[in-house]
Design a protein around this motif. Structure first.
Motif, PDB file in Angstrom:
ATOM      1  N   SER A  66       0.827  -1.196   0.000  1.00 49.86           N
ATOM      2  CA  SER A  66       0.000   0.000   0.000  1.00 49.86           C
ATOM      3  C   SER A  66       0.870   1.258   0.000  1.00 49.86           C
ATOM      4  CB  SER A  66      -0.932   0.006   1.210  1.00 49.86           C
ATOM      5  OG  SER A  66      -0.192  -0.095   2.407  1.00 49.86           O
ATOM      6  N   LEU A  67       0.302   2.333  -0.526  1.00 49.30           N
ATOM      7  CA  LEU A  67       1.004   3.608  -0.653  1.00 49.30           C
ATOM      8  C   LEU A  67       1.188   4.247   0.720  1.00 49.30           C
ATOM      9  CD1 LEU A  67       2.049   5.895  -2.549  1.00 49.30           C
ATOM     10  CD2 LEU A  67      -0.287   6.786  -2.546  1.00 49.30           C
ATOM     11  N   ARG A  68       2.407   4.687   0.999  1.00 47.39           N
ATOM     12  CA  ARG A  68       2.689   5.378   2.256  1.00 47.39           C
ATOM     13  C   ARG A  68       2.596   6.885   2.042  1.00 47.39           C
ATOM     14  NH1 ARG A  68       4.967   2.325   6.257  1.00 47.39           N
ATOM     15  NH2 ARG A  68       5.658   0.232   5.697  1.00 47.39           N
ATOM     16  N   VAL A  69       2.195   7.585   3.088  1.00 42.38           N
ATOM     17  CA  VAL A  69       2.134   9.041   3.023  1.00 42.38           C
ATOM     18  C   VAL A  69       3.528   9.585   2.733  1.00 42.38           C
ATOM     19  CG1 VAL A  69       1.656  11.154   4.307  1.00 42.38           C
ATOM     20  CG2 VAL A  69       0.176   9.154   4.600  1.00 42.38           C
ATOM     21  N   GLY A  70       3.625  10.428   1.712  1.00 38.49           N
ATOM     22  CA  GLY A  70       4.906  11.009   1.344  1.00 38.49           C
ATOM     23  C   GLY A  70       5.630  10.260   0.252  1.00 38.49           C
ATOM     24  N   SER A  71       5.131   9.066  -0.110  1.00 37.32           N
ATOM     25  CA  SER A  71       5.763   8.301  -1.181  1.00 37.32           C
ATOM     26  C   SER A  71       5.429   8.906  -2.539  1.00 37.32           C
ATOM     27  CB  SER A  71       5.289   6.842  -1.139  1.00 37.32           C
ATOM     28  OG  SER A  71       5.676   6.220   0.050  1.00 37.32           O
ATOM     29  N   LYS A  72       6.245   8.590  -3.534  1.00 38.57           N
ATOM     30  CA  LYS A  72       6.014   9.088  -4.875  1.00 38.57           C
ATOM     31  C   LYS A  72       4.784   8.416  -5.478  1.00 38.57           C
ATOM     32  CE  LYS A  72      10.856  10.092  -6.002  1.00 38.57           C
ATOM     33  NZ  LYS A  72      11.979   9.798  -6.924  1.00 38.57           N
ATOM     34  N   LEU A  73       3.997   9.203  -6.182  1.00 39.42           N
ATOM     35  CA  LEU A  73       2.834   8.672  -6.889  1.00 39.42           C
ATOM     36  C   LEU A  73       3.174   8.665  -8.373  1.00 39.42           C
ATOM     37  CD1 LEU A  73      -0.095   7.686  -6.736  1.00 39.42           C
ATOM     38  CD2 LEU A  73      -0.830  10.048  -7.001  1.00 39.42           C
ATOM     39  N   GLY A  74       3.743   7.550  -8.834  1.00 34.16           N
ATOM     40  CA  GLY A  74       4.212   7.485 -10.213  1.00 34.16           C
ATOM     41  C   GLY A  74       3.189   6.954 -11.181  1.00 34.16           C
ATOM     42  N   GLY A  75       2.136   6.274 -10.675  1.00 31.80           N
ATOM     43  CA  GLY A  75       1.116   5.731 -11.559  1.00 31.80           C
ATOM     44  C   GLY A  75      -0.148   6.571 -11.474  1.00 31.80           C
ATOM     45  N   HIS A  76      -1.227   5.986 -10.922  1.00 30.84           N
ATOM     46  CA  HIS A  76      -2.438   6.746 -10.640  1.00 30.84           C
ATOM     47  C   HIS A  76      -3.078   6.157  -9.390  1.00 30.84           C
ATOM     48  CE1 HIS A  76      -4.342   3.341 -12.808  1.00 30.84           C
ATOM     49  NE2 HIS A  76      -5.477   3.702 -12.242  1.00 30.84           N
ATOM     50  N   PHE A  77      -4.095   6.810  -8.865  1.00 31.31           N
ATOM     51  CA  PHE A  77      -4.733   6.306  -7.647  1.00 31.31           C
ATOM     52  C   PHE A  77      -5.474   5.005  -7.950  1.00 31.31           C
ATOM     53  CE2 PHE A  77      -4.599  10.874  -6.337  1.00 31.31           C
ATOM     54  CZ  PHE A  77      -3.771  10.682  -5.238  1.00 31.31           C
ATOM     55  N   VAL A  78      -5.010   3.925  -7.330  1.00 32.38           N
ATOM     56  CA  VAL A  78      -5.610   2.603  -7.501  1.00 32.38           C
ATOM     57  C   VAL A  78      -6.125   2.152  -6.139  1.00 32.38           C
ATOM     58  CG1 VAL A  78      -5.189   0.204  -8.166  1.00 32.38           C
ATOM     59  CG2 VAL A  78      -4.048   2.052  -9.405  1.00 32.38           C
ATOM     60  N   THR A  79      -7.389   1.806  -6.059  1.00 25.87           N
ATOM     61  CA  THR A  79      -7.983   1.444  -4.762  1.00 25.87           C
ATOM     62  C   THR A  79      -7.797  -0.027  -4.415  1.00 25.87           C
ATOM     63  OG1 THR A  79     -10.161   0.911  -5.696  1.00 25.87           O
ATOM     64  CG2 THR A  79      -9.744   3.215  -5.106  1.00 25.87           C
ATOM     65  N   GLY A  80      -7.611  -0.867  -5.428  1.00 29.61           N
ATOM     66  CA  GLY A  80      -7.547  -2.304  -5.173  1.00 29.61           C
ATOM     67  C   GLY A  80      -8.913  -2.954  -5.138  1.00 29.61           C
ATOM     68  N   HIS A  81      -9.949  -2.192  -5.508  1.00 27.90           N
ATOM     69  CA  HIS A  81     -11.313  -2.719  -5.562  1.00 27.90           C
ATOM     70  C   HIS A  81     -11.670  -2.972  -7.033  1.00 27.90           C
ATOM     71  CE1 HIS A  81     -11.827  -0.213  -1.665  1.00 27.90           C
ATOM     72  NE2 HIS A  81     -11.210  -1.361  -1.442  1.00 27.90           N
ATOM     73  N   ILE A  82     -11.572  -4.221  -7.443  1.00 27.67           N
ATOM     74  CA  ILE A  82     -11.728  -4.587  -8.845  1.00 27.67           C
ATOM     75  C   ILE A  82     -13.166  -4.379  -9.312  1.00 27.67           C
ATOM     76  CG2 ILE A  82     -11.501  -6.474 -10.516  1.00 27.67           C
ATOM     77  CD1 ILE A  82      -8.852  -5.401  -9.351  1.00 27.67           C
ATOM     78  N   ASP A  83     -13.304  -3.778 -10.496  1.00 31.44           N
ATOM     79  CA  ASP A  83     -14.636  -3.555 -11.061  1.00 31.44           C
ATOM     80  C   ASP A  83     -15.146  -4.778 -11.801  1.00 31.44           C
ATOM     81  OD1 ASP A  83     -15.066  -0.781 -10.314  1.00 31.44           O
ATOM     82  OD2 ASP A  83     -13.426  -0.321 -11.680  1.00 31.44           O
ATOM     83  N   GLY A  84     -14.253  -5.507 -12.453  1.00 31.82           N
ATOM     84  CA  GLY A  84     -14.680  -6.677 -13.212  1.00 31.82           C
ATOM     85  C   GLY A  84     -13.512  -7.288 -13.965  1.00 31.82           C
ATOM     86  N   VAL A  85     -13.841  -8.212 -14.836  1.00 34.01           N
ATOM     87  CA  VAL A  85     -12.834  -8.996 -15.559  1.00 34.01           C
ATOM     88  C   VAL A  85     -12.870  -8.657 -17.043  1.00 34.01           C
ATOM     89  CG1 VAL A  85     -12.163 -11.339 -16.232  1.00 34.01           C
ATOM     90  CG2 VAL A  85     -12.852 -10.868 -13.880  1.00 34.01           C
ATOM     91  N   GLY A  86     -11.688  -8.565 -17.640  1.00 37.93           N
ATOM     92  CA  GLY A  86     -11.545  -8.415 -19.083  1.00 37.93           C
ATOM     93  C   GLY A  86     -10.712  -9.555 -19.635  1.00 37.93           C
ATOM     94  N   TYR A  87     -10.517  -9.573 -20.959  1.00 37.90           N
ATOM     95  CA  TYR A  87      -9.798 -10.670 -21.592  1.00 37.90           C
ATOM     96  C   TYR A  87      -8.831 -10.128 -22.640  1.00 37.90           C
ATOM     97  CZ  TYR A  87     -13.544 -13.301 -19.413  1.00 37.90           C
ATOM     98  OH  TYR A  87     -14.423 -13.823 -18.499  1.00 37.90           O
ATOM     99  N   LEU A  88      -7.608 -10.659 -22.639  1.00 32.56           N
ATOM    100  CA  LEU A  88      -6.631 -10.230 -23.635  1.00 32.56           C
ATOM    101  C   LEU A  88      -7.088 -10.660 -25.022  1.00 32.56           C
ATOM    102  CD1 LEU A  88      -3.791  -8.998 -24.225  1.00 32.56           C
ATOM    103  CD2 LEU A  88      -2.931 -11.350 -24.162  1.00 32.56           C
TER     104      LEU A  88
END
Length: 232
Positions: free
Chosen positions: A84-106
């Motif tokens: 998990s992201l710590r306060v003060g750490s770099k945010l290099g990607g985007h805000f990700v909650t870890g709450h999956i919306d659903g499944v996709g397929y390659l």
């Protein structure tokens, strides 16, 4: 909260409908881990319930099983891991909650001169509604930018740089492989605000009026305003 920047790859084993075991060789990740910590496992936020010499055990819920690719985790397979992201750490990607919306397929993965172009099918409208051109999407917990998509978001393409492709389990995917998808959380709030616009109930209107009386809107935010409200 996570960033979508994967730290390492581990191996997941489904122990039961309530527990998974994750093994990994990343000593720095394990050394800083404690019971109760949140870890993104292929983008799924799980809580550590037991520490092991080479990994950890995490609890899972029926909702997690039904909404993610964990339900297909027979035997063992590689998974992306991120603490998990710590306060003060770099945010290099985007805000990700870890709450999956659903499944996709390659759909396809094509190597180009400087990237891997990967396209996905998204039959689940709970995910596709949040997929927009140049928007953020988490695929198996990896923060990626949508390069192209159709009008409904049921198909999209991303360009994965060689480092990300090599250091995550995206290189294991084959056409038809399922992946966990999480749309940008900012889009979800925008959608709700737009949906509620003009249809606020009386009780909600009273609450809004009370809030605006307590915290009146200002055309300018000054240092004194921020200090008065505890931001400086």
């Amino acid at each position: 909260m996570f960033t979508g920047l994967v730290t390492t790859i581990g191996t997941l084993q489904l122990l039961s409908e309530q527990q998974v075991r994750v093994s990994c060789g990343a000593a720095d990740l394990l050394a800083d881990m404690a019971i109760g910590d949140s870890v993104a496992v292929d983008g799924v936020c799980l809580t550590v319930t037991e520490l092991l010499p080479d990994g950890f055990v995490a609890a899972i819920s029926p909702e997690t099983i039904s909404r993610t690719i964990l339900r297909w985790s027979g035997g063992s397979r590689s998974v992306n891991l991120e603490p998990s992201l710590r306060v003060g750490s770099k945010l290099g990607g985007h805000f990700v909650t870890g709450h999956i919306d659903g499944v996709g397929y390659l759909e396809a993965s094509v190597q180009t001169a400087n990237a891997w172009e990967m396209s996905f099918q998204v039959p689940d409208s709970r995910v596709s509604r949040y997929i927009v051109p140049k928007g953020s999407i988490a695929v198996n917990g990896v923060s990626l930018t949508v390069a192209e998509c159709n009008a409904t978001g049921s198909w999209f393409k991303v360009a994965v740089i060689p480092h990300t492709y090599a250091e995550t389990n995206l290189h294991d995917l084959q056409p038809g492989s399922p992946v966990n998808l999480e749309g940008d959380v900012l889009g979800k709030y925008v959608e709700k605000f737009l949906r509620l616009n003009g249809s606020v109930e009386q009780t909600d209107t009273e609450a809004v009026d009370e809030f605006e009386t307590t915290y009146p809107m200002s055309d300018s935010i000054t240092p004194s305003f921020l200090a008065e409200h505890g931001y400086l």
